[in-house]
Design an enzyme around this catalytic site. Sequence first.
Site, PDB file in Angstrom:
ATOM      1  CD  GLU A 149      -9.674   4.523   1.481  1.00  0.00           C
ATOM      2  OE1 GLU A 149      -9.508   5.851   0.908  1.00  0.00           O
ATOM      3  OE2 GLU A 149      -9.113   4.093   0.907  1.00  0.00           O
TER       4      GLU A 149
ATOM      5  CB  SER B 264      -0.178  -7.819  -1.128  1.00  0.00           C
ATOM      6  OG  SER B 264      -0.545  -9.042  -0.516  1.00  0.00           O
TER       7      SER B 264
ATOM      8  CE  LYS C 279      -4.482  -1.583   0.949  1.00  0.00           C
ATOM      9  NZ  LYS C 279      -4.209  -3.021   1.585  1.00  0.00           N
TER      10      LYS C 279
END
Length: 399
Positions: free
Chosen positions: A114, A381, A92
Amino acid sequence: MTSRDRPDHRGYFGPYGGKFVPETLMSALSELEEAYNEARGDADFQREFQELCREYIGRPTPLYHAQQLSAKIGGATILLKREDLAHTGAHKINNAVGQGLLAKRMGKRRIIAETGAGQHGVAVAAACAKLGLNAIIYMGEEDIQRQSPNVHRMKLMGAEVRPVSSGSRTLKDAINEALRDWVTNVHDTYYLLGSVVGPHPYPMMVRDFQSIIGEETKEQVLAIYRRLPNYLIACVGGGSNAIGLFHPFFNEAQVKFIGVEAAGRGLGTNQHAATLAAGKRGVLHGTKSYLLADDSGQIRETHSIAPGLDYPGVGPEHSYYKDSGRATYVAVTDAQALEGFELLSQTEGIIPAMEPAHAIYYAAKLAADLSRDQLIVINLSGRGDKDLDIVRKLAGAEP
Ligand SMILES: *Cc1c(COP(=O)(O)O)cnc(C)c1O
């Protein structure tokens, strides 16, 4: 760079995508699109992004040959793209840093975002601290309860965490609240969305920033194996780590893409988050895509053991990949993901996040039926530290 013929100028991937937002946001989206198009063609912007990737995020992340895992399964050769080693522990951060740079370039220092499990919130808090921006993170009250260590991390890095008490008090409600804030404060505020969802240009922009995953993978696999991989496998929540891996290989038709969604307690129950495997077409959070809704069109509650997969929508580019057959989407249950989690921990000494544990389980099953000369790349990930509580509670719940 990658092939960028999609989306079209209106933000569509075939029939999916677009901008379904209130009139007040239309000009903000146009301004964003214009700023992004300028930035992505600007060598200085790209250089700054690359430099932060190297010095701050720790890129390139390794492409790691999982020898023990491959040997145990006795089939294909399994490689892991180690996004778990990126700063803050997941992919991310690539997007958070990229969009943070863009916000700064646009002169917007108030950043809203968010977060569900808190991984995107942590990445945004870090990027904003690094770039001198103010971060306000919307997070559902339910998620604040479940993910308190991440709330603490965000606050330590100077972010303000705003609890959201509407709806199911989870990710989709946090997105609604962030959109509401943006409508009100659009003149000085940048909305830093965390996946390849939302209105155009977000699905394109987030994809481009995450494509560094696939670009590196391509270079690394060609350097080591002198050929392209046969399979790319990644978990799909909103779809950003998967599209980041897949997209640079789009024109390589022999490379098969497999996206792994969360089947939760089973596709036969309503407790899953397998949007592409079990959803229908509709509009959610400003974009047309597949989604999970009941017969009256009401968005359904979702469930997954992996907080990052627990979302009733999916990026429009994945919907396009699904319908065109470019990618295949499968679903893995909570219990199977837990097997994948244990398998990687025990064979390689790498504790995966519960999200990519879904991909690991599916890849291990697939690999068993393939020969050793077949190359499978799994996008790892994120790392599993954040999920230890979930695993511990499950173990405790066993009879
Ligand atoms: C958030 C998250 C995901 C799911 O998001 P995508 O946009 O589908 O990539 C997957 N893995 C990890 C580790 C995450 O934190």
